[in-house]
Design a protein around this motif. Sequence first.
Motif, PDB file in Angstrom:
ATOM      1  N   PHE A 193      18.844  49.463   5.247  1.00 29.56           N
ATOM      2  CA  PHE A 193      19.856  50.461   5.624  1.00 29.56           C
ATOM      3  C   PHE A 193      19.309  51.491   6.586  1.00 29.56           C
ATOM      4  N   HIS A 194      18.019  51.415   6.863  1.00 26.47           N
ATOM      5  CA  HIS A 194      17.443  52.393   7.790  1.00 26.47           C
ATOM      6  C   HIS A 194      17.363  51.795   9.195  1.00 26.47           C
ATOM      7  N   LEU A 195      18.179  52.341  10.099  1.00 28.37           N
ATOM      8  CA  LEU A 195      18.138  51.905  11.494  1.00 28.37           C
ATOM      9  C   LEU A 195      17.160  52.801  12.232  1.00 28.37           C
ATOM     10  N   SER A 196      16.110  52.201  12.784  1.00 28.09           N
ATOM     11  CA  SER A 196      15.111  53.023  13.465  1.00 28.09           C
ATOM     12  C   SER A 196      15.564  53.424  14.854  1.00 28.09           C
ATOM     13  N   THR A 197      16.025  52.445  15.611  1.00 28.31           N
ATOM     14  CA  THR A 197      16.557  52.763  16.931  1.00 28.31           C
ATOM     15  C   THR A 197      17.289  51.555  17.493  1.00 28.31           C
ATOM     16  N   HIS A 209      16.861  47.762  15.629  1.00 24.96           N
ATOM     17  CA  HIS A 209      15.644  47.678  14.814  1.00 24.96           C
ATOM     18  C   HIS A 209      15.880  48.323  13.446  1.00 24.96           C
ATOM     19  N   ASN A 213      14.501  48.692   9.366  1.00 24.56           N
ATOM     20  CA  ASN A 213      13.258  48.464   8.632  1.00 24.56           C
ATOM     21  C   ASN A 213      13.384  48.768   7.157  1.00 24.56           C
ATOM     22  N   ARG A 214      12.485  48.154   6.415  1.00 24.04           N
ATOM     23  CA  ARG A 214      12.265  48.454   5.002  1.00 24.04           C
ATOM     24  C   ARG A 214      10.769  48.231   4.782  1.00 24.04           C
ATOM     25  N   ILE A 253      10.096  44.846   9.688  1.00 22.47           N
ATOM     26  CA  ILE A 253      10.972  45.395  10.728  1.00 22.47           C
ATOM     27  C   ILE A 253      11.866  44.245  11.180  1.00 22.47           C
ATOM     28  N   ILE A 311      26.509  52.291   9.863  1.00 21.13           N
ATOM     29  CA  ILE A 311      25.240  53.043   9.798  1.00 21.13           C
ATOM     30  C   ILE A 311      25.482  54.352  10.540  1.00 21.13           C
ATOM     31  N   ASN A 312      25.714  55.443   9.829  1.00 19.92           N
ATOM     32  CA  ASN A 312      26.078  56.697  10.485  1.00 19.92           C
ATOM     33  C   ASN A 312      25.009  57.216  11.427  1.00 19.92           C
ATOM     34  N   GLY A 313      23.764  56.912  11.130  1.00 22.32           N
ATOM     35  CA  GLY A 313      22.679  57.393  11.978  1.00 22.32           C
ATOM     36  C   GLY A 313      22.644  56.755  13.354  1.00 22.32           C
TER      37      GLY A 313
END
Lengths: 163, 397
Positions: free
Chosen positions: A57-61, A76, A78-79, A83, A104-106
Amino acid sequence: MSYVEENKKTLERFIEVVGKENVLDSKITKEKRFYVTIKVEKLRDAVTYIKEKEGLFHLSTITGVDYGEEREVNYHFNRPNLIFTIKVRVTGDKPVVPSITDIINGATIFEREVYDLIGVTPEGHPNPKRLLMTEEWPEGIFPLLKKWDVKSLRKAVDGEEWT
Amino acid sequence: MSDTEFSVPIGPQHPALKEPASFLFKVDGEVVVDVEPRVGYNHRGIEKAMEARTYIQNLYLTERVCGICSNAHQTLYAINVEDVAGITIPPRAKYLRTFVHELERIHSHLLWVGVAAHEIGFDTLFYYVWRDREVVLDILEEISGNRVNYAWNAIGGVRRDIPSDNIPKFQKMLDILAERTKYYTQVATTESTITNRAAGVGYCSKADMIRLCGVGPHARASGVNKDTRRDNPYLAYDEIPWNVVTTESGDVLGNVVVRVGELVESVGIAKYVLDHLPDGPIREKFSPMQKIPEGEAVNMIEAQRGEDIHYLCSKGDNKPYRYKIRAPTMANIPSLMVKLKGGYIADIPIVLAGIDPCFSCTDRMVFVDESKEKTWDMTDDELRRYGIRWYANGLNK
């Protein structure tokens, strides 16, 4: 279960969920870096799936790459110990990808950046404004496209010769 | 817009800013109701410039992405190029890189604690912390020749070795830092000058932080247990014992607690590295015009401000086809907006400073009263004094 097996299983499930016919290419480097090219229509489904089921759920960029005829957009995620890069390809004539900001709000700021630099429009973005370029920046000029070099870019934007 | 709402643009230019940025605040009385960020004032086209330079030239260009996390960007660039080129760096180089990486974190966090103390009017702490920061800068200067921009990395290793004669001296200096940082952990949690201004200010919940992909100490302050050094280990971090510091409070006080906690951990890592420095060569050969094979690499490291990610695409040339840099401040902007909304004008400086952005100074503020078409300016210093006075007079009650 070691992370190597876990990562492999993630990729197998991912291909199964998205559908073999929609996965154009997949590559693994160092057992921790996955690059999967999928059809652009399946992007939103794929992102929803990995966010909810695979802990990604973490979008880096988001990276845009210009390949002349085509433009590639890399997401990209990652957990721990992985990646996961989802790639989609769009044509240079109609560079549009569906926005994933509502999933993904970010992603909001990264999608604006990709539009600014490489000209890929995130369709359905809640706030599709320029981010890095100035307001006076001419429409239709995206500096990271390969057709521009410093000289031609200067001429097109400022109307001045590079000295 | 109702009659009571004002628009308050803050930024973008300030001579002391490392990265200018602008924020348009909508305020109702003293309360911030909405905020819109505008970044890009310092867009220098580095990614484009990198495509026209060789891998060695880019090593020095990436170092100049940022003045404070220069070494972090350069290390990550070197890791990416080595990944595609298939170079494994010697163990000693791995440890030496880790050493400077941690020293840089110490100096950056100490700088931040000083700036944050200054923003809330606690200048005594500011002077204390910046005095101690000189210790770590002295170590950096002695091993690299520079206080910033150390030019420490080469592709395939590091450029310089640490003479073994100097190691006992560095150990002593790190002992001083260890003692001082322990003292700061105590100050940060008990000193009422800090807790009165920082506790409960600029709150962001854990769920919001995860939703908005926040990174670094900013995210760990909201209870997100995420640190690239542990989750995706690089360099020597999988061989070194250390702990990830998190706190659940989600406010500016949490930011302070996480950063001073990380200072203690970082000093510990630096000391461990000096004790366990392996012998051997410090770099592999990489010639100036060397081409690297076709391929791509994506890597992350934990820079001082959070997870830093670079992407390299090579077409088999001696220049990168595409190089993408995403610095941590960029990822923290969406969650910063959450922290600012609902807060007071007087808290803007400390909340902005809370993510340790490169644009924390808010020198030229223009207040626009749209309903009355009235405009007035406020400098960073005035805004800071305004905040201190506001709290001193008990206007928050």
